[in-house]
Design a protein around this motif. Structure first.
Motif, PDB file in Angstrom:
ATOM      1  N   UNK A 186      26.576   2.729 -24.126  1.00 36.68           N
ATOM      2  CA  UNK A 186      25.832   1.631 -24.747  1.00 36.68           C
ATOM      3  C   UNK A 186      24.432   1.527 -24.150  1.00 36.68           C
ATOM      4  N   UNK A 187      24.314   1.668 -22.834  1.00 35.61           N
ATOM      5  CA  UNK A 187      22.991   1.626 -22.212  1.00 35.61           C
ATOM      6  C   UNK A 187      22.118   2.784 -22.685  1.00 35.61           C
ATOM      7  N   UNK A 188      22.695   3.975 -22.774  1.00 41.01           N
ATOM      8  CA  UNK A 188      21.934   5.122 -23.265  1.00 41.01           C
ATOM      9  C   UNK A 188      21.479   4.905 -24.705  1.00 41.01           C
ATOM     10  N   UNK A 189      22.377   4.387 -25.543  1.00 31.09           N
ATOM     11  CA  UNK A 189      22.033   4.118 -26.938  1.00 31.09           C
ATOM     12  C   UNK A 189      20.883   3.122 -27.028  1.00 31.09           C
ATOM     13  N   UNK A 190      20.969   2.074 -26.214  1.00 33.04           N
ATOM     14  CA  UNK A 190      19.915   1.059 -26.250  1.00 33.04           C
ATOM     15  C   UNK A 190      18.591   1.584 -25.711  1.00 33.04           C
ATOM     16  N   UNK A 191      18.637   2.440 -24.694  1.00 31.86           N
ATOM     17  CA  UNK A 191      17.400   3.033 -24.190  1.00 31.86           C
ATOM     18  C   UNK A 191      16.709   3.846 -25.270  1.00 31.86           C
ATOM     19  N   UNK A 192      17.503   4.663 -25.997  1.00 32.85           N
ATOM     20  CA  UNK A 192      16.926   5.467 -27.077  1.00 32.85           C
ATOM     21  C   UNK A 192      16.366   4.574 -28.176  1.00 32.85           C
TER      22      UNK A 192
ATOM     23  N   UNK B 163      10.091  -9.191 -15.041  1.00 34.82           N
ATOM     24  CA  UNK B 163       9.951  -7.838 -15.552  1.00 34.82           C
ATOM     25  C   UNK B 163      11.257  -7.298 -16.086  1.00 34.82           C
ATOM     26  N   UNK B 164      12.363  -7.848 -15.594  1.00 31.92           N
ATOM     27  CA  UNK B 164      13.690  -7.395 -15.984  1.00 31.92           C
ATOM     28  C   UNK B 164      14.645  -8.577 -16.025  1.00 31.92           C
ATOM     29  N   UNK B 165      15.472  -8.627 -17.047  1.00 35.24           N
ATOM     30  CA  UNK B 165      16.595  -9.550 -17.084  1.00 35.24           C
ATOM     31  C   UNK B 165      17.842  -8.685 -17.011  1.00 35.24           C
ATOM     32  N   UNK B 166      18.673  -8.931 -16.006  1.00 37.55           N
ATOM     33  CA  UNK B 166      19.925  -8.188 -15.846  1.00 37.55           C
ATOM     34  C   UNK B 166      21.088  -9.162 -16.048  1.00 37.55           C
ATOM     35  N   UNK B 167      22.139  -8.673 -16.658  1.00 35.05           N
ATOM     36  CA  UNK B 167      23.291  -9.520 -17.002  1.00 35.05           C
ATOM     37  C   UNK B 167      24.561  -8.812 -16.567  1.00 35.05           C
ATOM     38  N   UNK B 168      25.357  -9.497 -15.768  1.00 35.66           N
ATOM     39  CA  UNK B 168      26.645  -8.954 -15.338  1.00 35.66           C
ATOM     40  C   UNK B 168      27.707 -10.008 -15.611  1.00 35.66           C
ATOM     41  N   UNK B 169      28.698  -9.650 -16.425  1.00 34.61           N
ATOM     42  CA  UNK B 169      29.827 -10.535 -16.682  1.00 34.61           C
ATOM     43  C   UNK B 169      30.929 -10.167 -15.706  1.00 34.61           C
TER      44      UNK B 169
ATOM     45  N   UNK C 262       1.652 -11.600 -25.606  1.00 32.18           N
ATOM     46  CA  UNK C 262       2.303 -11.685 -24.300  1.00 32.18           C
ATOM     47  C   UNK C 262       3.312 -10.570 -24.152  1.00 32.18           C
ATOM     48  N   UNK C 263       3.356  -9.998 -22.969  1.00 33.52           N
ATOM     49  CA  UNK C 263       4.306  -8.940 -22.681  1.00 33.52           C
ATOM     50  C   UNK C 263       5.658  -9.552 -22.336  1.00 33.52           C
ATOM     51  N   UNK C 264       6.698  -9.117 -23.064  1.00 34.02           N
ATOM     52  CA  UNK C 264       8.044  -9.629 -22.844  1.00 34.02           C
ATOM     53  C   UNK C 264       8.946  -8.509 -22.352  1.00 34.02           C
ATOM     54  N   UNK C 265       9.805  -8.825 -21.368  1.00 29.76           N
ATOM     55  CA  UNK C 265      10.761  -7.812 -20.928  1.00 29.76           C
ATOM     56  C   UNK C 265      11.861  -7.678 -21.974  1.00 29.76           C
ATOM     57  N   UNK C 266      12.453  -6.518 -22.037  1.00 30.24           N
ATOM     58  CA  UNK C 266      13.567  -6.292 -22.940  1.00 30.24           C
ATOM     59  C   UNK C 266      14.835  -6.855 -22.329  1.00 30.24           C
ATOM     60  N   UNK C 267      15.794  -7.147 -23.161  1.00 32.00           N
ATOM     61  CA  UNK C 267      17.048  -7.739 -22.703  1.00 32.00           C
ATOM     62  C   UNK C 267      18.176  -6.725 -22.799  1.00 32.00           C
ATOM     63  N   UNK C 268      19.102  -6.746 -21.836  1.00 32.68           N
ATOM     64  CA  UNK C 268      20.245  -5.837 -21.931  1.00 32.68           C
ATOM     65  C   UNK C 268      21.172  -6.241 -23.071  1.00 32.68           C
ATOM     66  N   UNK C 269      21.928  -5.286 -23.551  1.00 30.50           N
ATOM     67  CA  UNK C 269      22.825  -5.524 -24.683  1.00 30.50           C
ATOM     68  C   UNK C 269      23.950  -6.491 -24.340  1.00 30.50           C
ATOM     69  N   UNK C 270      24.236  -6.681 -23.069  1.00 26.83           N
ATOM     70  CA  UNK C 270      25.355  -7.525 -22.675  1.00 26.83           C
ATOM     71  C   UNK C 270      25.120  -8.995 -22.969  1.00 26.83           C
ATOM     72  N   UNK C 271      23.884  -9.376 -23.200  1.00 25.30           N
ATOM     73  CA  UNK C 271      23.598 -10.785 -23.459  1.00 25.30           C
ATOM     74  C   UNK C 271      24.062 -11.121 -24.868  1.00 25.30           C
ATOM     75  N   UNK C 272      25.049 -12.010 -24.979  1.00 27.61           N
ATOM     76  CA  UNK C 272      25.539 -12.367 -26.317  1.00 27.61           C
ATOM     77  C   UNK C 272      24.437 -13.012 -27.164  1.00 27.61           C
TER      78      UNK C 272
END
Length: 176
Positions: free
Chosen positions: A15-21, A108-114, A42-52
């Motif tokens: 999923x991370x690889x897919x989202x990076x591409x 610069x980064x939003x990280x999400x861990x469930x 404004x420059x916005x950081x991208x969000x990981x796919x784990x964020x519902x």
């Protein structure tokens, strides 16, 4: 759906690889591949796919706004937490905060861990490392070595780390 059940390491990596591409393709001409541009340039950081995703018609309360204000404040504590019984909207508030333009501009980064009730810490730590660096932790590392790799990864970023569904405050210490 992310967050409702544990996913294997390979599923998370795919999923991370897919989202990076997908991100590299959609961002294209952006100055930096890990950012995109919001309203007003404004420059916005991208969000990981784990964020519902947020529910439609979400009503923003004063309490939600106070959490967001604390997160983006330069004077608040480095750790902000809230708790309550299941189903009251803790994850929804966290999603709303992480998806806000103020957060995406500040960090610069939003990280999400469930984490869940019985987190597999090695998988959670590796997932966090992947979100910060784009690569897995090397195999065979001791806990101290993993912690050192995470420290190095955090030094390279201004990070908002969301630890969702944490049932035991002692687990948070693994992410300090």
């Amino acid at each position: 759906r992310w967050g409702d059940e544990m996913f294997s390491y390979d599923e998370m990596r795919e999923e991370l690889d897919r989202l990076r591409e997908e991100t590299a393709f959609s961002v294209g001409a952006s100055k930096h591949p890990a950012t995109n541009v919001g309203e007003g340039g404004t420059s916005l950081c991208l969000l990981p796919a784990m964020i519902p995703t947020l529910p439609r018609g979400l009503y923003v309360t004063m309490e939600m706004q106070s959490v967001l204000d604390a997160v983006v404040s330069d004077t608040s504590t480095r750790q902000i937490g809230f708790c309550g019984m299941g189903g009251i909207g803790k994850t929804t508030v966290s999603c709303w905060v992480a998806r806000s333009g103020a957060v995406q501009t500040k960090f610069g980064t939003v990280a999400w861990v469930t984490l869940g009730q019985s987190p597999v810490l090695d998988s959670c730590i590796d997932l966090l490392h992947m979100q910060l660096t784009g690569s897995s932790l090397p195999n065979g590392l001791s806990s101290d070595q993993k912690n050192e790799h995470l420290k190095q990864a955090f030094r390279k970023h201004s990070v908002l780390l969301v630890l969702d569904d944490c049932w035991n405050a002692d687990v948070v210490a693994h992410f300090n």
